[in-house]
Enzyme design. Structure first.
Site, PDB file in Angstrom:
ATOM      1  CB  CYS A  77      12.027  10.475  88.946  1.00 48.40           C
ATOM      2  SG  CYS A  77      11.630  10.981  87.281  1.00 48.40           S
ATOM      3  CB  CYS A 454      18.084  19.599  70.895  1.00 48.13           C
ATOM      4  SG  CYS A 454      18.392  18.252  69.755  1.00 48.13           S
TER       5      CYS A 454
END
Ligand code: SAH
Length: 497
Positions: A77, A454
């Protein structure tokens, strides 16, 4: 060294993306999935002048920080770059990464910035309130849901991402069952045929309300009433034996206990409790997306059940979330991060506050409860619509929102309308603040600037700019909003000298 050649390397560091870094004869290798402290056998994949990329073949001596990833498809993934590291080490990695950027890019001395310990999660799993699963078929032609493998668009079956809620799997089971019954095909990107592209699932962690939205390659969803019936248990039929696993049922029992505290606080109403369907099912809809595109959601939403939104709370502020609304995906850590921003803002009730890059106004509405007036600025008009509605449903009347670029709205309001600021909060996207925006902040001379970031590289750059313009970095704190991944949020307080 040549391509495909194998070699042994000790991993001495990790880069920003979480790849292991090691040296062989002075040449630097980046080895994805290797953990700092590992000794690994790796295979040369891409060779550049002064560094190369290698594939992890075998861990010969595992690092003390290495753990067996809880997710069986973690490596395929790639969404959780740090899953092979213990959570404690993940947190250290993030703190180190942020401090490195402050020193290297921001040119601050390490002891110049008072960083409080990172806010990690007590339970760093199942923290995401939103999931989007693409649908497709396996090689035997069965309908599957999962994620796109690596850079390809082949779908790997994985219906229980450990970052998502337990209900996801149960909902996907129901949707697949529904598709079998109605003979509905999943979408196929190559032929641009088939109907179901994605399923969006959202959950209000405090209310327990659940939203399901099917993204379809068509204007109509055949048998839509049946879908509603199956998800809500509307017909009263017991779904047992129709593919809903025992584990799913257990999950429900646990959830009932977990939510009781929120029930006591009045976040939850009983209207969505349903024994036969998915507990908390509050909104069912579909989104029409007939484009050949990677964009998941279509613009048109057709409502099938419920009011078109779910409700949730961050702190005591209530939010209505529709399928297209932005909403922070980790509500538990959002509350802690924005709580820190509120603390750093140091409000007494008399302040004029600006919240730049305000999104749906999450921080603005937090601040409004303690400030005289809050102005929010955001570039996306729909987000501002949400912000205004959220202010309204919370009875907050001292927040005003502007649609536009922070670097345009702020100078305009300051220069033309002489608007003041005691505190300015910024929460920009990864590229950080625009220079015009920072210049205006310096001209407005607020007492405090609170920077929520962020991306610590652009944070470091912008802090340097503000520090050179007369501000002192007072304190800062990292918050782990995305356990398992390399991402890290930071909140910093600056004071005017
Ligand atoms: N605090 C917000 C999220 C901020 S994310 C919340 O909780 O909702 C950063 C936001 O900045 C995004 O909503 C993005 O649309 C917005 N944005 C990006 N560039 C901008 C600009 N130049 N001016 C104002 N907003 C911008």
């Amino acid at each position: 060294m040549e391509k495909n050649q194998e070699f042994i390397v000790t991993i001495e560091d990790m880069n920003e993306d979480g790849a292991g870094v090691g040296k062989v004869d002075g040449y630097i290798w980046f080895v994805k999935d290797a953990v700092i402290g590992d000794v690994v056998r790796a295979k040369a994949m891409k060779i550049k002048k002064s560094y190369g990329f290698a594939r992890l073949m075998e861990v010969l001596e595992p690092s003390v920080s290495r753990v067996i990833p809880s997710c069986p498809v973690a490596r395929q993934c790639g969404g959780c770059q740090l899953q092979a590291m213990s959570y404690e080490e993940q947190l250290k990695f993030k703190e180190r990464k942020v401090m490195n950027n402050l020193v290297r890019i921001g040119k601050f001395a390490e002891d110049e910035i008072h960083m409080l310990p990172i806010m990690g999660m007590e339970e760093p799993w199942r923290y995401r309130n939103k999931a989007q699963f693409p649908f497709g078929k396996d090689k035997d032609g069965n309908v599957i849901a999962g994620f796109y493998a690596g850079r390809t668009h082949a779908i790997v079956e994985a219906e229980d991402c450990l970052l998502g809620v337990e209900e996801n799997r149960e909902i996907l089971d129901i949707v697949k069952q529904f598709m079998r019954e109605m003979k509905i095909e999943p979408y196929d990107e190559i032929s641009h045929k088939g109907l179901v592209r994605h399923v969006l699932i959202r959950k209000g962690f405090k209310t327990g309300e659940i939203m399901v939205c099917l993204v379809i390659n068509g204007k109509k969803l055949p048998g839509k009433e049946r879908l509603v019936e199956m998800l809500t248990g509307g017909d009263g039929k017991d779904r047992k034996g129709q593919g809903v696993s025992e584990q799913g049922t257990k999950g429900l029992e646990v959830k009932e206990q977990e939510t009781s505290e929120n029930e006591a606080k009045g976040y939850i109403s009983n209207r969505h409790v349903n024994r036969n369907g998915i507990k908390g099912m509050a909104s069912i809809s579909y989104s029409v997306n007939q484009e050949r595109t990677n964009v998941i959601m279509g613009k048109e939403i057709v409502n099938l059940y419920g009011p078109g939104f779910i409700t949730d709370y961050i702190g005591n502020v209530k939010y209505q979330i529709s399928p297209l609304s932005f909403y922070q995906v980790n509500p538990v850590q959002t509350e802690r991060l924005y709580g820190t921003a509120l603390e750093y803002a140091g409000l007494t009730g008399n302040e004029i506050v600006w919240d730049l890059y305000c999104g749906i106004g999450t921080i603005s509405l937090f601040l409004a409860q303690k400030a005289k007036k809050v102005y929010g600025v955001e570039i996306v008009p729909q987000a501002i619509e949400d912000a205004r509605r959220n202010a309204e449903i919370n009875g907050i009347d001292n927040a005003e929102f502007f649609v536009g670029k922070a670097e345009e709205v702020l100078p305009e309001q300051f220069e033309k309308n002489h608007v003041q600021a005691d505190v300015i909060v910024v929460d920009p996207p990864r590229k950080g603040c625009d220079a015009v925006c920072l210049d205006t902040i310096l001209k407005m001379r607020p007492e405090r600037v609170v920077y929520v970031s962020c991306d610590s590289a652009t944070l470091a750059r912008d802090l340097r700019y503000l520090a050179d313009g007369g501000y002192v970095v007072e304190r800062g704190r990292c918050c782990d909003m995305f356990p398992g991944t390399v991402h890290c949020e930071v909140c910093v307080e600056l004071c005017r000298k």
